[in-house]
Motif scaffolding. Structure first.
Motif, PDB file in Angstrom:
ATOM      1  N   THR A 110       0.831  -1.211   0.000  1.00  0.00           N
ATOM      2  CA  THR A 110       0.000   0.000   0.000  1.00  0.00           C
ATOM      3  C   THR A 110       0.860   1.252   0.000  1.00  0.00           C
ATOM      4  OG1 THR A 110      -1.760  -1.188   1.198  1.00  0.00           O
ATOM      5  CG2 THR A 110      -1.827   1.221   1.233  1.00  0.00           C
ATOM      6  N   LEU A 111       1.903   1.246   0.836  1.00  0.00           N
ATOM      7  CA  LEU A 111       2.798   2.403   0.904  1.00  0.00           C
ATOM      8  C   LEU A 111       3.571   2.590  -0.400  1.00  0.00           C
ATOM      9  CD1 LEU A 111       4.195   1.868   4.520  1.00  0.00           C
ATOM     10  CD2 LEU A 111       2.582   3.644   3.787  1.00  0.00           C
ATOM     11  N   THR A 112       3.898   1.487  -1.067  1.00  0.00           N
ATOM     12  CA  THR A 112       4.614   1.571  -2.348  1.00  0.00           C
ATOM     13  C   THR A 112       3.745   2.242  -3.409  1.00  0.00           C
ATOM     14  OG1 THR A 112       5.849  -0.452  -1.825  1.00  0.00           O
ATOM     15  CG2 THR A 112       5.817   0.241  -4.124  1.00  0.00           C
ATOM     16  N   VAL A 113       2.476   1.843  -3.457  1.00  0.00           N
ATOM     17  CA  VAL A 113       1.550   2.478  -4.398  1.00  0.00           C
ATOM     18  C   VAL A 113       1.388   3.958  -4.055  1.00  0.00           C
ATOM     19  CG1 VAL A 113      -0.830   2.514  -5.228  1.00  0.00           C
ATOM     20  CG2 VAL A 113       0.329   0.324  -4.869  1.00  0.00           C
ATOM     21  N   GLN A 114       1.293   4.255  -2.762  1.00  0.00           N
ATOM     22  CA  GLN A 114       1.150   5.645  -2.327  1.00  0.00           C
ATOM     23  C   GLN A 114       2.365   6.475  -2.714  1.00  0.00           C
ATOM     24  OE1 GLN A 114       0.242   5.975   1.847  1.00  0.00           O
ATOM     25  NE2 GLN A 114       0.639   8.185   1.917  1.00  0.00           N
ATOM     26  N   ALA A 115       3.550   5.848  -2.686  1.00  0.00           N
ATOM     27  CA  ALA A 115       4.782   6.584  -3.011  1.00  0.00           C
ATOM     28  C   ALA A 115       4.834   6.978  -4.474  1.00  0.00           C
ATOM     29  CB  ALA A 115       6.001   5.726  -2.657  1.00  0.00           C
ATOM     30  N   GLY A 116       4.021   6.317  -5.323  1.00  0.00           N
ATOM     31  CA  GLY A 116       4.012   6.650  -6.738  1.00  0.00           C
ATOM     32  C   GLY A 116       3.216   7.893  -7.076  1.00  0.00           C
ATOM     33  N   ASN A 117       2.605   8.497  -6.080  1.00  0.00           N
ATOM     34  CA  ASN A 117       1.840   9.724  -6.312  1.00  0.00           C
ATOM     35  C   ASN A 117       2.786  10.856  -6.716  1.00  0.00           C
ATOM     36  OD1 ASN A 117       0.287  12.082  -6.115  1.00  0.00           O
ATOM     37  ND2 ASN A 117      -0.960  11.235  -4.450  1.00  0.00           N
ATOM     38  N   GLY A 118       2.583  11.406  -7.916  1.00  0.00           N
ATOM     39  CA  GLY A 118       3.486  12.426  -8.435  1.00  0.00           C
ATOM     40  C   GLY A 118       3.464  13.735  -7.691  1.00  0.00           C
ATOM     41  N   LEU A 134       3.830  14.036  -4.444  1.00  0.00           N
ATOM     42  CA  LEU A 134       4.609  13.964  -3.205  1.00  0.00           C
ATOM     43  C   LEU A 134       5.940  14.693  -3.353  1.00  0.00           C
ATOM     44  CD1 LEU A 134       4.083  10.230  -2.134  1.00  0.00           C
ATOM     45  CD2 LEU A 134       2.817  12.248  -1.361  1.00  0.00           C
ATOM     46  N   SER A 135       6.363  15.275  -2.269  1.00  0.00           N
ATOM     47  CA  SER A 135       7.667  15.941  -2.252  1.00  0.00           C
ATOM     48  C   SER A 135       8.734  14.967  -1.794  1.00  0.00           C
ATOM     49  CB  SER A 135       7.621  17.144  -1.298  1.00  0.00           C
ATOM     50  OG  SER A 135       7.415  16.694   0.039  1.00  0.00           O
ATOM     51  N   ASP A 136      10.001  15.408  -1.865  1.00  0.00           N
ATOM     52  CA  ASP A 136      11.099  14.567  -1.365  1.00  0.00           C
ATOM     53  C   ASP A 136      10.911  14.251   0.105  1.00  0.00           C
ATOM     54  OD1 ASP A 136      12.275  14.545  -3.846  1.00  0.00           O
ATOM     55  OD2 ASP A 136      13.716  16.142  -3.397  1.00  0.00           O
ATOM     56  N   ALA A 137      10.428  15.215   0.871  1.00  0.00           N
ATOM     57  CA  ALA A 137      10.203  15.007   2.310  1.00  0.00           C
ATOM     58  C   ALA A 137       9.099  13.980   2.542  1.00  0.00           C
ATOM     59  CB  ALA A 137       9.847  16.339   2.975  1.00  0.00           C
ATOM     60  N   LEU A 185      14.473  13.798  -5.700  1.00  0.00           N
ATOM     61  CA  LEU A 185      14.208  14.001  -7.124  1.00  0.00           C
ATOM     62  C   LEU A 185      14.502  15.435  -7.554  1.00  0.00           C
ATOM     63  CD1 LEU A 185      10.840  12.080  -7.742  1.00  0.00           C
ATOM     64  CD2 LEU A 185      13.185  11.267  -8.001  1.00  0.00           C
ATOM     65  N   THR A 186      14.603  16.322  -6.602  1.00  0.00           N
ATOM     66  CA  THR A 186      14.814  17.729  -6.921  1.00  0.00           C
ATOM     67  C   THR A 186      16.090  17.906  -7.730  1.00  0.00           C
ATOM     68  OG1 THR A 186      13.716  18.360  -4.860  1.00  0.00           O
ATOM     69  CG2 THR A 186      15.046  20.049  -5.947  1.00  0.00           C
ATOM     70  N   GLY A 187      15.933  18.498  -8.926  1.00  0.00           N
ATOM     71  CA  GLY A 187      17.079  18.740  -9.786  1.00  0.00           C
ATOM     72  C   GLY A 187      17.441  17.576 -10.659  1.00  0.00           C
ATOM     73  N   GLY A 188      16.769  16.433 -10.489  1.00  0.00           N
ATOM     74  CA  GLY A 188      17.106  15.250 -11.272  1.00  0.00           C
ATOM     75  C   GLY A 188      16.402  15.179 -12.601  1.00  0.00           C
ATOM     76  N   ALA A 240      15.409  11.189 -13.267  1.00  0.00           N
ATOM     77  CA  ALA A 240      15.264  10.816 -11.859  1.00  0.00           C
ATOM     78  C   ALA A 240      13.852  10.327 -11.580  1.00  0.00           C
ATOM     79  CB  ALA A 240      15.611  11.998 -10.963  1.00  0.00           C
ATOM     80  N   GLN A 241      12.874  11.019 -12.185  1.00  0.00           N
ATOM     81  CA  GLN A 241      11.488  10.603 -11.998  1.00  0.00           C
ATOM     82  C   GLN A 241      11.257   9.213 -12.583  1.00  0.00           C
ATOM     83  OE1 GLN A 241       9.059  12.431 -10.339  1.00  0.00           O
ATOM     84  NE2 GLN A 241       7.803  10.563 -10.547  1.00  0.00           N
ATOM     85  N   ALA A 242      11.823   8.954 -13.761  1.00  0.00           N
ATOM     86  CA  ALA A 242      11.683   7.636 -14.385  1.00  0.00           C
ATOM     87  C   ALA A 242      12.344   6.561 -13.541  1.00  0.00           C
ATOM     88  CB  ALA A 242      12.283   7.668 -15.790  1.00  0.00           C
ATOM     89  N   SER A 243      13.519   6.876 -13.000  1.00  0.00           N
ATOM     90  CA  SER A 243      14.232   5.911 -12.157  1.00  0.00           C
ATOM     91  C   SER A 243      13.406   5.534 -10.941  1.00  0.00           C
ATOM     92  CB  SER A 243      15.581   6.500 -11.730  1.00  0.00           C
ATOM     93  OG  SER A 243      16.269   5.603 -10.878  1.00  0.00           O
ATOM     94  N   LEU A 244      12.746   6.540 -10.325  1.00  0.00           N
ATOM     95  CA  LEU A 244      11.912   6.269  -9.161  1.00  0.00           C
ATOM     96  C   LEU A 244      10.714   5.395  -9.545  1.00  0.00           C
ATOM     97  CD1 LEU A 244      11.052   6.672  -6.211  1.00  0.00           C
ATOM     98  CD2 LEU A 244       9.902   8.787  -6.936  1.00  0.00           C
ATOM     99  N   GLN A 245      10.035   5.745 -10.643  1.00  0.00           N
ATOM    100  CA  GLN A 245       8.867   4.976 -11.057  1.00  0.00           C
ATOM    101  C   GLN A 245       9.239   3.528 -11.356  1.00  0.00           C
ATOM    102  OE1 GLN A 245       5.652   5.910 -11.006  1.00  0.00           O
ATOM    103  NE2 GLN A 245       6.386   7.819 -10.090  1.00  0.00           N
ATOM    104  N   ASN A 246      10.379   3.336 -12.008  1.00  0.00           N
ATOM    105  CA  ASN A 246      10.821   1.971 -12.310  1.00  0.00           C
ATOM    106  C   ASN A 246      11.147   1.203 -11.022  1.00  0.00           C
ATOM    107  OD1 ASN A 246      10.561   2.230 -15.100  1.00  0.00           O
ATOM    108  ND2 ASN A 246      12.635   3.063 -15.342  1.00  0.00           N
TER     109      ASN A 246
END
Length: 403
Positions: free
Chosen positions: A92-100, A102-105, A301-304, A308-314
């Motif tokens: 559940t938390l993994t799916v939640q983390a995919g919300n675009g 969300l901030s780095d914090a 992800l800031t500055g990436g 960086a966004q693709a890397s996180l989603q993958n």
């Protein structure tokens, strides 16, 4: 025919002694509640009773073993049930983390929560039975099976031994499962896991893997999709590698190879690659998979940019599949534990029925018919008393009594 006084006396005393012995024997039978006091009274009956008694004692030992096995399996069931809840929470938390949005914090906070869940999962994997014996350590049950490494990660130091217990005449049952089978394995039908290379610098994001043709000769192999000059090449992870498919990359268009199909969006750059690997070869250690997820969520992800966004989603997609596979595996083991506990209940029922029949048979062999024994006791007592009175009367007769 004349009978001497001494012979008359001896015969009557012997007869009364025999009657006294018979009366005493009936009295002992009543006291013991059994038909025979020694094996010599009824050798055949005594042998049968001994055989049935041994069967009952053996059955009692099996019943004790079943109780111990059920207790051990109950503790494992409790631990596995908690583990499935933790894995479901991580999914559940993994799916939640995919919300675009969300901030780095926000992602760092989720990483902290997932790390806490990981620590709980390791604690459950090191559960013991209350007597210092660890449930998931195999034969090495005296030591905690999972050890945190100094550089991160968790190492399994147990073995894959199965502790078997004789729970019935012809049934040995495993009373536990080793940690590697539970927490570092996947089911045979788990399918494929896709992951992006850590060296990727493009914005390519993979989708789910679909099965087009399971009869394809390359189906079941591991593959790598590489990009160069706007084209893709799919090769098998063999030595030497074999080209399974090639073509021009078009965003969103499915790439087919080895009976599989996968869609990739974004723009992979030259040198980017994706691995499409069978679940058993993709890394089955759930602790390592969750640890990689925590690391990905802690990476800002800031500055990436898009890469960086693709890397996180993958990374999230890979973690979600691996956690799902681990969750399914734990559920399968949990189902096995439930089946074994159900079998123990059946064995207890059949054992109780068998014991009831054996006890009934043993009762028929050796238990005394109290009513008949009491009747016999009074008959023998009356007979002895009559014999004694008659002997006393005859013994007092003399010719002088008639002069």
């Amino acid at each position: 025919m004349r009978i001497s006084t001494s012979s008359f006396y001896e015969q009557n005393v012997k007869a009364m002694g025999l009657q006294q012995q018979n009366l005493f024997r009936v009295q002992q039978q009543l006291s013991a509640g059994t038909k025979f006091l020694t094996a010599g009274d009824d050798p055949v009956g005594a042998a049968r009773a001994l055989g049935v008694s041994e069967s009952l004692a053996e059955s009692a030992q099996y019943a004790t073993s079943r109780d111990r096995a059920n207790l051990s399996l109950s503790r494992e069931e409790t631990a596995l049930d908690s583990a499935t809840n933790i894995l479901q929470n991580i999914k559940t938390l993994t799916v939640q983390a995919g919300n675009g949005t969300l901030s780095d914090a926000d992602r760092a906070a989720l990483a902290t929560t997932i790390q806490s869940n990981l620590d709980q999962l390791v604690g459950l994997a090191n559960s013991d039975d209350g007597n210092g014996q660890f449930l998931f350590a195999g034969y090495k049950s005296a030591s905690a099976p999972f050890v945190q490494q100094a550089g991160g990660g968790v190492q399994y130091i147990g073995d894959q031994g199965q502790r078997l217990m004789q729970v019935d005449v012809a049934r040995q049952m495993s009373t536990g499962d080793d940690g590697r089978t539970v927490f570092q394995s996947v089911q045979g039908g788990a399918g494929y896991v896709t992951s992006g290379s850590a060296a990727n610098t493009g914005s390519g994001v993979f989708g789910s893997v679909g099965i087009k043709d399971a009869t394809d000769p390359d189906y079941g192999k591991d593959f790598q999709i590489s990009f160069l000059g706007g084209n893709y090449t799919v090769t098998t992870n063999e030595t030497p590698p074999v080209v399974a498919a090639t073509g021009a990359y078009t965003e969103g268009s499915p790439i087919s190879f080895g009976g599989l199909q996968i869609g990739i969006t974004g723009t992979p750059v030259d040198g980017d690659s994706f691995n499409v690997t069978t679940a058993k070869n993709a890394g089955t250690d759930i602790f390592a998979s969750i640890g990689a997820l925590v690391t990905a969520l802690k990476t800002p992800l800031t500055g990436g940019g898009a890469a960086a966004q693709a890397s996180l989603q993958n990374a999230l997609s890979t973690a979600n599949v691996k956690v799902t596979n681990a969750h399914d595996n734990v559920l399968t083991v949990l189902s096995s534990v439930g089946s074994r506990m159900s079998e123990l209940d059946s064995l207890n029922s059949s054992g109780a029925s068998r014991d009831l029949l054996d006890k009934s048979y043993l009762s028929d062999i050796q238990d005394l018919d109290v009513t008949a024994a009491i009747s016999e006791f009074y008959q023998r007592q009356t007979s002895l008393q009559a014999t004694q009175m008659t002997f006393a009367k005859l013994n007092s007769i003399a010719l002088f009594n008639y002069l």
